[in-house]
Enzyme design. Structure first.
Site, short mmCIF file in Angstrom:
data_model
loop_
_atom_site.label_atom_id
_atom_site.label_comp_id
_atom_site.label_asym_id
_atom_site.label_seq_id
_atom_site.Cartn_x
_atom_site.Cartn_y
_atom_site.Cartn_z
NE ARG A 1 3.61 1.94 -0.07
CZ ARG A 1 3.70 2.37 1.17
NH1 ARG A 1 4.88 2.45 1.76
NH2 ARG A 1 2.64 2.74 1.84
CD GLU B 1 -4.32 7.21 4.93
OE1 GLU B 1 -3.17 6.75 4.92
OE2 GLU B 1 -5.28 6.57 4.46
#
Length: 172
Positions: free
Chosen positions: A60, A97
């Site tokens: 992105r 994460e």
């Protein structure tokens, strides 16, 4: 709340448990589909910085960084996942994460001393951004700033970028 903040927050969709359980994915596709919101974000990310190259982090980050590079009158450099670039590369591992990965940049992507803006959509734990900063430095260029659309402040990713100018349009 500024108009830009309201625009951004109004165009980002939360997708729970994607890509894995416990993660809330920030979907920017509604923002990208709104030409006024998208233009406002590109303008704000470019922020009149004097740079030679704009790096976009897969995937992105590419969508945001390419028009930022155009607006800034700079070249665009993709940083991709390992194995996706066709020529000689520099690689950097990092943790995120929900796992770990390796990113790469062409070893000849920068001229010595190039001033570089790194652009991505979300700053979470800071692992990807830190790896990108390391790659740019190893390639002989200078990181001017890291600019992101959204910062997930509770994950403290900014803490991994000490000594780097970090700019986020929205922090949540």
């Amino acid at each position: 709340m500024s108009d830009l903040t309201a625009t951004i927050l109004g165009h980002i969709r939360d997708v729970p448990d994607y890509p894995s359980p416990g993660i809330v994915f920030k979907d920017i596709t509604p923002l990208l589909g709104d030409r006024t919101a998208f233009a406002a974000v590109v303008d704000a990310l470019a922020d009149e910085l004097d740079v030679d190259k704009v790096v976009g982090i897969e995937a992105r980050g590419f969508i945001l960084a390419a028009p930022v590079a155009y607006k800034a009158g700079a070249g665009f450099v993709p940083i991709r996942k390992k194995g996706k670039l066709p020529a000689a590369v520099l690689e950097e591992p990092y943790d995120l994460e929900y796992g770990s990965a390796v990113i790469a940049v062409h070893s000849d992507a920068f001229a010595p001393g190039d001033r570089v803006l790194i652009v991505d959509d979300v700053l979470a734990t800071g692992g990807t951004a830190r790896a990108a900063v390391e790659l740019v430095g190893r390639a002989g260029a200078e990181v001017v700033a890291v600019s992101v659309l959204m910062e997930l402040a509770f994950l403290k990713g900014r803490d991994r970028l000490t000594g780097v100018d970090v700019r986020s349009l929205v922090a949540v």
